[in-house]
Design an enzyme around this catalytic site. Structure first.
Site, short mmCIF file in Angstrom:
data_model
loop_
_atom_site.label_atom_id
_atom_site.label_comp_id
_atom_site.label_asym_id
_atom_site.label_seq_id
_atom_site.Cartn_x
_atom_site.Cartn_y
_atom_site.Cartn_z
N ASP A 360 0.84 -1.20 0.00
CA ASP A 360 0.00 0.00 0.00
C ASP A 360 0.88 1.25 0.00
O ASP A 360 2.07 1.20 -0.34
CB ASP A 360 -0.97 -0.06 1.19
CG ASP A 360 -2.29 0.64 0.92
OD1 ASP A 360 -2.32 1.88 1.04
OD2 ASP A 360 -3.29 -0.03 0.59
N ASP A 472 -6.03 4.78 -5.78
CA ASP A 472 -6.66 5.52 -4.68
C ASP A 472 -6.88 6.99 -5.08
O ASP A 472 -6.33 7.48 -6.08
CB ASP A 472 -5.73 5.43 -3.46
CG ASP A 472 -6.47 5.59 -2.14
OD1 ASP A 472 -7.64 5.99 -2.15
OD2 ASP A 472 -5.86 5.30 -1.09
N MET A 473 -7.66 7.70 -4.29
CA MET A 473 -7.92 9.13 -4.52
C MET A 473 -8.39 9.69 -3.19
O MET A 473 -9.51 9.42 -2.76
CB MET A 473 -9.03 9.23 -5.58
CG MET A 473 -9.25 10.59 -6.13
SD MET A 473 -10.78 11.28 -5.48
CE MET A 473 -11.01 12.66 -6.56
N ASN A 474 -7.50 10.42 -2.51
CA ASN A 474 -7.76 10.73 -1.11
C ASN A 474 -8.17 12.16 -0.80
O ASN A 474 -7.96 12.63 0.31
CB ASN A 474 -6.53 10.36 -0.28
CG ASN A 474 -6.49 8.86 -0.04
OD1 ASN A 474 -7.42 8.30 0.52
ND2 ASN A 474 -5.44 8.22 -0.49
N ASP A 542 -12.94 2.84 4.33
CA ASP A 542 -11.76 2.81 5.20
C ASP A 542 -12.12 2.35 6.60
O ASP A 542 -11.24 2.12 7.42
CB ASP A 542 -11.12 4.21 5.27
CG ASP A 542 -10.17 4.43 4.11
OD1 ASP A 542 -9.93 3.48 3.36
OD2 ASP A 542 -9.68 5.55 3.96
C1 DGJ Z 1 -6.97 5.47 1.74
C2 DGJ Z 1 -7.32 4.05 1.44
O1 DGJ Z 1 -8.68 3.86 1.47
C3 DGJ Z 1 -6.57 3.16 2.44
O2 DGJ Z 1 -6.95 1.84 2.27
C4 DGJ Z 1 -5.11 3.35 2.20
O3 DGJ Z 1 -4.76 2.89 0.93
C5 DGJ Z 1 -4.74 4.80 2.36
N1 DGJ Z 1 -5.57 5.66 1.55
C6 DGJ Z 1 -3.30 5.04 2.00
O4 DGJ Z 1 -2.97 6.35 2.00
#
Ligand code: DGJ
Length: 738
Positions: A360, A472-474, A542
């Site tokens: 990850d 991913d996209m945070n 998450d």
């Molecule tokens: C958010 C994801 O949903 C998590 O599972 C993980 O990959 C984190 N980002 C990593 O920054």
């Protein structure tokens, strides 16, 4: 009313029917959406309507009131004054149009939607209406497709500017439907980060209601989905009309109950902060929406959407393949790892029988926490003690597949990419852009940014042996603006961002078909049919707490197939809510979807590791059924304290049933769990017992007493006899004290 209907036009699936009415005036209306009836002329649906007062007459014709009619794709103010399906600003500043029927055409071939996700199937019927505004010459093409074997329809719309001047599209929805009743309850999926997709059911009231996203993604707080049910509709019976948008950006999902108790249902790109300049001869294509109707309750709705998503939308070659059991290091290490630690974890992963190891966040650039390196998609060789290729080889030598996390749409200020291209950040000139999780968003409306990501990621995937990618996209989008768009095109930004993202995903997923892509947006922040077109699975949330997951997964699987939902067993006390649940319960709940582990296997007792290995072995045997079986939500005695589901394989001879009781209670009388849709006369083996389908559906399984909180029970059922004569012998044998 003073209405003449010229023609009824039908579109059928095997069990459903969508019927339109063509009025003499050229207006197009709906007559019906529901179970197939085979009736031809439905003109009376509008002809028999009694007139309402204080509404405008249409075309100067007394008592021809468009605002009372179930219109197929209305504009505003000519003279309908309810929420329009489309709105344009013309060169003279006016916003009124008048689209009337020109022709319609049936075909059995569907054109792909350029640059957008779309569904398709072998047996389809497409019905396209051409409407024209005589004053401007502009055309609207309403495209409906019936997926015969799936009992699902789709709709998308094309606007053609055939005038001599540019116009601005202010709103152009994908799905519009008018119902001549408001006796419905509406279901939406709502929540927040870590609390995605809670099902929310409430009665309709006069006015506008629904949900929308202005976040640049479909979002954690709302899903592009609406269902309408009658008050008596349950999981197993009753009417449902439901629609979902196959799109990942800002959306509007609304129901408007008008002054005369009619309901207008709308789904499409959110008109908020949207405007699209359309020059002469230019065309705008909306995203596609999928919709259906059933009289058999919510389980039937879900099962229809599941099949449709799996078989008509998702294209990946992995779609029907068994998905690997994975171990992901995120909750085990967060950013705090090096090669040694990951290898130790991977060795444990192999020992418990996992098949895929996912590395990850934190493997690239100089990433030690979330403040740096997004954009630098090359290995942190200090952390990995060598190249990424060597690192991967080591994992492969352990007999595991390898998966890698990336977050391509983002940029850290502290990164090489930012040093080189600070101008690629989404920002408004002379204003400081906002950061979320210390990161900026890359301006995906720009072709050179798209090209850069395609090139860098293509190289990463081509030169490494990668089986799985977690995309991913945070963060969501703020400071909406692109320096490459002219002033009069800035409100195109959010849609152009999604089109840019889709182009990148299209290129990469089509070139690297061997890679199993999983998308993610801080969990389920972009869990929608748009992303599923490119990535056949999505990380559901998450929040990995088992109890929270029951609700999240129940809501998510209301429309999305369980195999598309990433579900992992994590450590206790849970990192998000601090709750301790048993390993058995965590496993049962994670096995509802796409199964894996996300806990520090180095910190698990020998007994627990042994149990995990057994669970993995057992899952492998049941994988086909658990990943691809048909799912039912089972009615329970106390919804607030219980949840239960049933999964059955395609051959209908194997089932898994799971019941979760959240809080244990003293001195409660035993309750039974009744199963659904079994063959009444078939006999099912459950441990040492045998029961007929009828018994299981009418009497049910005894739910064991919960001896602690968060108590999970699983039953495995196998059909042993499907011959009526043999059943009697079996039952006799059992009853005579066998
Ligand atoms: C958010 C994801 O949903 C998590 O599972 C993980 O990959 C984190 N980002 C990593 O920054």
């Amino acid at each position: 009313m003073n209405i003449t209907v010229n023609e009824t036009i039908h579109l059928y699936t095997t069990h459903s029917q969508l019927s339109f009415l063509l009025l003499e005036s050229g207006h197009l209306c709906f007559a019906y959406l529901g179970n197939r009836m085979e009736s031809s002329d439905l003109g009376y649906v509008v002809e028999e309507l009694q007139r309402a007062s204080y509404l405008a007459d249409t075309d100067g014709r007394k008592d021809f009131k468009l605002e009372q009619l179930p219109l197929a794709y209305p504009g505003y103010g000519n003279p309908d004054m309810r929420s329009p399906a489309h709105q344009e600003i013309y060169a003279d500043g006016s916003m009124v149009s008048d689209f009337r029927y020109v022709s319609h055409e049936y075909t059995t071939k569907k054109q792909p939607l350029k640059g957008l996700p779309y569904a398709t199937a072998e047996m389809i019927t497409c019905l396209t209406f051409k409407l024209r505004d005589e004053v401007t010459g502009n055309e609207l093409h309403l495209s409906y497709t019936a997926y015969e074997a799936y009992d699902v329809f789709t709709q998308s719309v094309v606007f053609k500017n055939l005038s001599k001047t540019s116009i601005r599209l202010e709103e152009i929805l994908s799905f519009h439907f008018d119902l001549l009743s408001d006796k419905f309850e509406m279901i939406t999926l709502n929540g927040a980060w870590g609390r995605e997709n809670n099902s929310n059911r409430r009665p309709l009231v006069q006015g506008t209601q629904g949900c929308d996203s202005k976040r640049g993604a479909s979002g954690h707080g709302q899903n592009p989905f609406l269902a309408f049910v009658t008050p008596e509709t349950t999981e197993t019976s009753g009417q449902v009309i439901a629609a979902t948008l196959l799109y990942s950006g800002n959306f509007k999902a609304a129901a408007e109950v008008d002054m005369h108790q009619n309901t207008r249902i709308q789904l499409g790109i959110n008109p908020f902060n949207f405007s699209w300049k359309l020059g002469p001869n230019e065309v705008f294509q909306t995203p596609e929406a999928a919709f259906l109707s059933t009289e058999h309750g919510l389980n039937d709705m879900s099962q229809k959407f599941h099949r449709f998503f799996q078989e008509c939308l998702i294209r990946s070659i992995h779609r029907d393949k068994a998905r690997p059991i994975l171990v992901n290091n995120w909750e085990a290490t967060y950013f705090d790892f090096d090669k040694e630690k990951i290898y130790m974890l991977a060795r444990e992963a192999k020992k418990i029988g996992a098949e895929l190891f996912v590395l990850d966040d934190g493997w690239f650039g100089r990433r030690e926490d979330d403040t740096s390196s997004l954009g630098d998609w090359f290995a942190n060789e200090e952390k990995l003690k060598g190249s990424l290729a060597e690192f991967i080889e080591g994992i492969r030598e352990m007999g595991l597949q390898f998966g890698l996390w990336i977050e391509p749409e983002m940029l850290s200020e502290n990164s090489r990419l930012f040093e080189k291209h600070p101008d690629w950040v989404v920002k408004i000139p002379h204003r400081t852009p906002q950061k979320i999780r210390h990161q900026y968003v890359l301006d995906l409306t720009r072709k050179e940014v798209q090209d850069h990501l395609i090139q860098v990621l293509d190289a990463l995937f081509s030169t490494h042996s990668i089986d799985y990618v977690k995309w991913d996209m945070n963060r969501n989008l703020t400071d909406i603006y692109s320096s490459t768009l002219s002033e009069d095109r800035q409100q195109e930004f959010s849609h152009r961002y999604i089109l840019g993202l889709y182009r990148i995903l299209e290129e990469l997923t089509q070139k690297h078909t061997n890679i199993l892509f999983e998308s993610c947006a801080g969990g389920g922040g972009r869990f929608d049919g748009g992303m599923l077109f490119y990535t056949p699975q999505i990380w559901t949330s998450d929040d990995t707490d088992a109890v929270e997951r029951v609700r999240i997964q129940k809501g998510t699987s209301l429309i999305y197939p369980p195999v598309t939902m990433g579900c992992h067993v994590s450590a206790v006390p849970n990192h998000q809510v601090g709750r301790t649940t048993s390993l058995e319960t965590r496993t049962l709940i994670a096995q509802q979807g796409n199964f894996g582990y996300e806990l520090d296997l180095l910190n698990v007792s020998a007994e627990e590791k042994e149990l995990i290995a057994q669970q993995v072995a057992c899952y492998k045997e049941e994988r086909q059924l658990l990943q691809f079986g048909k799912q039912w939500r089972l009615p329970v005695y106390d919804e607030s304290n219980e949840s239960a589901w049933q999964k059955m394989n395609e051959a209908k001879d194997e089932l898994v049933v799971v019941h979760i009781q959240f809080m244990a209670k003293a001195n409660t009388v035993s309750k039974r769990l009744r199963l659904l849709d079994l063959e009444p006369d078939a006999v099912y083996q459950i441990g040492k017992e045998q029961r007929t389908g009828n018994e299981l559906m009418k009497i049910g399984l005894m739910i064991p007493r919960a001896t602690n909180d968060y108590f999970g029970t699983k039953w495995k059922l196998r059909k042993v006899v499907d011959n009526h004569a043999n059943i009697k012998i079996d039952q006799y044998a059992r009853r005579s004290g066998d």
